[in-house]
Design a protein around this motif. Structure first.
Motif, PDB file in Angstrom:
ATOM      1  N   TYR A 123      26.015 -16.909 -34.811  1.00 50.45           N
ATOM      2  CA  TYR A 123      25.291 -18.302 -35.196  1.00 50.45           C
ATOM      3  C   TYR A 123      26.547 -19.416 -34.967  1.00 50.45           C
ATOM      4  CZ  TYR A 123      20.664 -16.371 -36.199  1.00 50.45           C
ATOM      5  OH  TYR A 123      19.580 -15.907 -36.102  1.00 50.45           O
ATOM      6  N   LYS A 124      27.617 -19.155 -35.242  1.00 51.94           N
ATOM      7  CA  LYS A 124      28.633 -20.263 -35.362  1.00 51.94           C
ATOM      8  C   LYS A 124      28.966 -20.514 -33.814  1.00 51.94           C
ATOM      9  CE  LYS A 124      31.489 -19.492 -39.434  1.00 51.94           C
ATOM     10  NZ  LYS A 124      32.526 -18.729 -39.994  1.00 51.94           N
ATOM     11  N   THR A 125      28.957 -19.425 -32.823  1.00 56.84           N
ATOM     12  CA  THR A 125      29.027 -19.595 -31.702  1.00 56.84           C
ATOM     13  C   THR A 125      27.665 -20.482 -30.800  1.00 56.84           C
ATOM     14  OG1 THR A 125      30.410 -17.639 -31.284  1.00 56.84           O
ATOM     15  CG2 THR A 125      29.529 -18.624 -29.260  1.00 56.84           C
ATOM     16  N   GLU A 171      35.523 -24.509 -39.180  1.00 62.59           N
ATOM     17  CA  GLU A 171      34.286 -23.826 -39.454  1.00 62.59           C
ATOM     18  C   GLU A 171      33.542 -24.027 -37.907  1.00 62.59           C
ATOM     19  OE1 GLU A 171      32.253 -25.496 -42.487  1.00 62.59           O
ATOM     20  OE2 GLU A 171      33.139 -24.121 -44.042  1.00 62.59           O
ATOM     21  N   LEU A 172      33.707 -25.228 -37.394  1.00 64.67           N
ATOM     22  CA  LEU A 172      33.318 -25.600 -36.036  1.00 64.67           C
ATOM     23  C   LEU A 172      34.154 -25.043 -34.909  1.00 64.67           C
ATOM     24  CD1 LEU A 172      32.505 -29.317 -36.566  1.00 64.67           C
ATOM     25  CD2 LEU A 172      31.172 -27.301 -36.724  1.00 64.67           C
ATOM     26  N   GLY A 173      35.442 -24.143 -35.231  1.00 62.58           N
ATOM     27  CA  GLY A 173      36.003 -23.314 -34.177  1.00 62.58           C
ATOM     28  C   GLY A 173      37.237 -24.335 -33.515  1.00 62.58           C
ATOM     29  N   GLU A 187      27.119 -13.801 -38.403  1.00 62.10           N
ATOM     30  CA  GLU A 187      27.651 -15.118 -38.594  1.00 62.10           C
ATOM     31  C   GLU A 187      28.232 -15.945 -37.339  1.00 62.10           C
ATOM     32  OE1 GLU A 187      29.682 -16.249 -42.458  1.00 62.10           O
ATOM     33  OE2 GLU A 187      28.012 -15.997 -43.496  1.00 62.10           O
ATOM     34  N   GLU A 188      29.246 -14.987 -36.852  1.00 64.92           N
ATOM     35  CA  GLU A 188      30.024 -15.402 -35.754  1.00 64.92           C
ATOM     36  C   GLU A 188      29.157 -15.870 -34.593  1.00 64.92           C
ATOM     37  OE1 GLU A 188      32.985 -16.396 -35.624  1.00 64.92           O
ATOM     38  OE2 GLU A 188      33.153 -16.173 -37.706  1.00 64.92           O
ATOM     39  N   ALA A 205      25.710 -22.567 -32.735  1.00 66.29           N
ATOM     40  CA  ALA A 205      26.070 -23.797 -32.790  1.00 66.29           C
ATOM     41  C   ALA A 205      26.779 -24.659 -32.160  1.00 66.29           C
ATOM     42  CB  ALA A 205      26.447 -23.779 -34.488  1.00 66.29           C
ATOM     43  N   ARG A 206      27.926 -24.116 -31.675  1.00 66.82           N
ATOM     44  CA  ARG A 206      28.989 -24.818 -30.890  1.00 66.82           C
ATOM     45  C   ARG A 206      28.504 -25.104 -29.433  1.00 66.82           C
ATOM     46  NH1 ARG A 206      32.956 -21.607 -33.569  1.00 66.82           N
ATOM     47  NH2 ARG A 206      32.881 -19.910 -32.036  1.00 66.82           N
ATOM     48  N   PHE A 212      25.588 -24.276 -39.928  1.00 65.15           N
ATOM     49  CA  PHE A 212      26.689 -24.070 -39.050  1.00 65.15           C
ATOM     50  C   PHE A 212      26.284 -25.108 -38.002  1.00 65.15           C
ATOM     51  CE2 PHE A 212      26.805 -19.579 -40.227  1.00 65.15           C
ATOM     52  CZ  PHE A 212      28.132 -19.721 -40.882  1.00 65.15           C
TER      53      PHE A 212
END
Length: 507
Positions: A311-313, A27-29, A308-309, A315-316, A353
């Motif tokens: 926000y995931k990016t 989930e964190l990539g 969603e992607e 967050a990273r 995220f």
């Protein structure tokens, strides 16, 4: 050879934990090698912490721009560093930001009467400030006053027009009635603001104004609230406390300046630490991601077309900020929350995220960092200010922020760029008076001081899009404003003009 055999239930629990570790890092990539799972499982048992906390700690410790597969050697190195740090005298982390005022998503249906109560609330609160500065009467009584006498009223501007001679013709109303007011043309009056007027009443019922009174913030705060002035240190050896202010990251756009962000993170990890700059807070004033369907043709500008992607990016990106810095996130008009103000904090589907210690607030919101009150507002009302006052423009956002303070409202104009969700109280009234007003939206940098308030607009992390080019918007990219909270000294750090430089401009 393989150590004691585990019983059936123990094996089952162990497998569940191992799968959870793999899933959380995915989930964190990141992908993890098999020996990483064993090391982290052992570390979890020794430290007694949760998988989420471990994953976030590892992610924050890595350079996510160059590492995608985590090896056992890297985890062993991180654990060794952590153990070495634990043996040193620990540095006390700054207190987390205090939420003074943040608006939630009530979910209640809106009735027509709610809008009336919204504006009554505005009139009572701002009008009350003005009435403490002038003697005024209700409009219905003034209309029965003898002509050629000076009278004073406090009301809300319901319309603004021009006379044949170029004066302003304003319809001013309070709960008792309304009155036409003629105001000299050099004044700047905008719809829906609350003002005080002193003037002469004519036989025809017009009030000719010769003095306007605004609910402006005072020249100096009272002694009990004089916190925007430099503070005396309680201890001569006390270290200065810093906060960083940024806005408009627009992660997900093709024009997101990842190179500038890399330089920013490098500066935080290396130069700031080596120079002993103790940064306790990072405040982000909205537009964390570029969003979906915000403006015509946006799909052509998106590198990541899934929200969603995006926000995931994002967050990273934020996990790369060194531990010990409290991150505060407010939404903007590009974020995936309702567009009407007040915008609630990011929904939990997206919050998950980010690091668990991230502080999520609404737009607008009041927070306390150290001894300072910060009003965070993304700034969509800038569009209305530019359209209503000819001298205002996007290149000097600080001028519009001054007008917010003069009118004691962040978004006084209703029905144009800013839509609202009324809840019985006008969210936009500026109360309490902040030490720092932090905005974004314009993609330009503006730093100023107005009376006892520090004004900050920190630009963007997105270079010019075709849509912005058509609208004549020239963004200032890759800037962060550093504020020393005790003395309120500012410095604009520019990471958009060459990697790793962090050039500064004193403010």
């Amino acid at each position: 050879m393989d150590g004691p055999k585990r019983g059936g239930r123990e094996i089952e629990v162990g497998v569940e934990v191992e799968l959870e570790i793999v899933k959380r890092f995915a989930e964190l990539g990141y992908q993890v090698q098999p020996d990483v799972v064993d090391l982290l499982r052992q570390y979890q048992l020794e430290q007694g912490v949760g998988i989420n906390e471990i994953a976030e700690w590892v992610a924050k410790s890595l350079d996510s721009s160059s590492i995608f597969v985590i090896s056992g050697e890297k985890i062993a190195e991180l654990i060794k560093q952590q153990q070495q740090q634990q043996h040193r005298a620990p540095k006390q982390r700054r207190a987390p930001p205090g939420i003074v005022k943040s608006f939630s998503n009530s979910g209640n249906s809106v009735q027509q009467g709610d809008f009336l109560q919204h504006f009554i609330s505005r009139y009572e609160e701002i009008g009350g400030i003005i009435k403490r500065r002038m003697n005024s009467s209700q409009i219905r009584f003034v209309r029965n006053t003898r002509t050629d006498e000076d009278v004073s009223v406090v009301g809300m501007v319901s319309s603004v027009n021009k006379t044949a001679r170029g004066n302003l013709l304003v319809d001013l109303e309070d709960p008792s009635g309304h009155i036409p007011v003629v105001i000299p043309p050099h004044n700047e009056v905008i719809p829906d603001e609350v003002i005080g007027v002193t003037g002469t009443l004519t036989r025809s019922g017009y009030l000719f104004a010769h003095r306007l009174v605004y609910p402006d913030v005072p020249l100096h705060k009272s002694a009990s609230a004089q916190s925007s002035l430099p503070l005396a240190s309680s201890c001569e050896d006390e270290e200065p406390e810093y906060a960083l202010f940024i806005s408009d990251m627009h992660v997900g756009s093709y024009t997101f300046r990842e190179d500038a962000w890399d330089s920013f993170v490098d500066w935080l990890r290396e130069e700031a630490r080596s120079r002993g700059i103790d940064i306790g807070y990072l405040i982000v004033a909205g537009d964390i991601v570029d969003g979906i369907g915000v403006y015509p043709g946006q799909e052509n500008d998106l590198a990541i077309a899934d929200i969603e992607e995006q926000y995931k990016t994002a967050a990273r990106c934020l996990r790369r900020i060194p531990g010990g810095i409290h991150v505060v996130l407010a939404p903007g008009n590009h974020d995936a929350v309702r567009s009407a103000e007040p915008q609630p904090p990011l929904y939990e589907d997206f919050q998950r995220f980010f690091s668990s210690d991230t502080c999520f607030v609404s737009n607008p919101a009041y927070i306390k960092i150290g001894s300072r009150i910060v009003l965070i507002y993304h700034g969509q009302s800038f569009d209305d200010f530019v359209n209503s006052v000819s001298r205002l423009n996007y290149s000097k956002p600080e001028d519009m922020m001054v007008e917010m303070l003069r009118r004691r409202h962040i978004a006084p104009i209703y029905g144009n760029s800013v839509s609202i969700i009324p809840d019985g109280h006008d969210y936009g009234v500026i109360n309490p008076i902040p030490d720092i007003l932090h905005c974004g939206h314009t993609h330009t940098v503006g730093i100023a001081r107005y009376r006892d308030v520090l004004l900050i607009n920190s630009g963007t992390w997105q270079s010019q899009t075709q849509y912005q080019k058509k609208r004549g918007i020239s963004p200032v990219v890759g800037c962060a404003t550093l504020v020393e909270l005790s003395q309120m000294k500012t410095k604009v750090l520019d990471f958009g003009k060459g990697r790793g430089k962090g050039k500064g401009r004193e403010g």
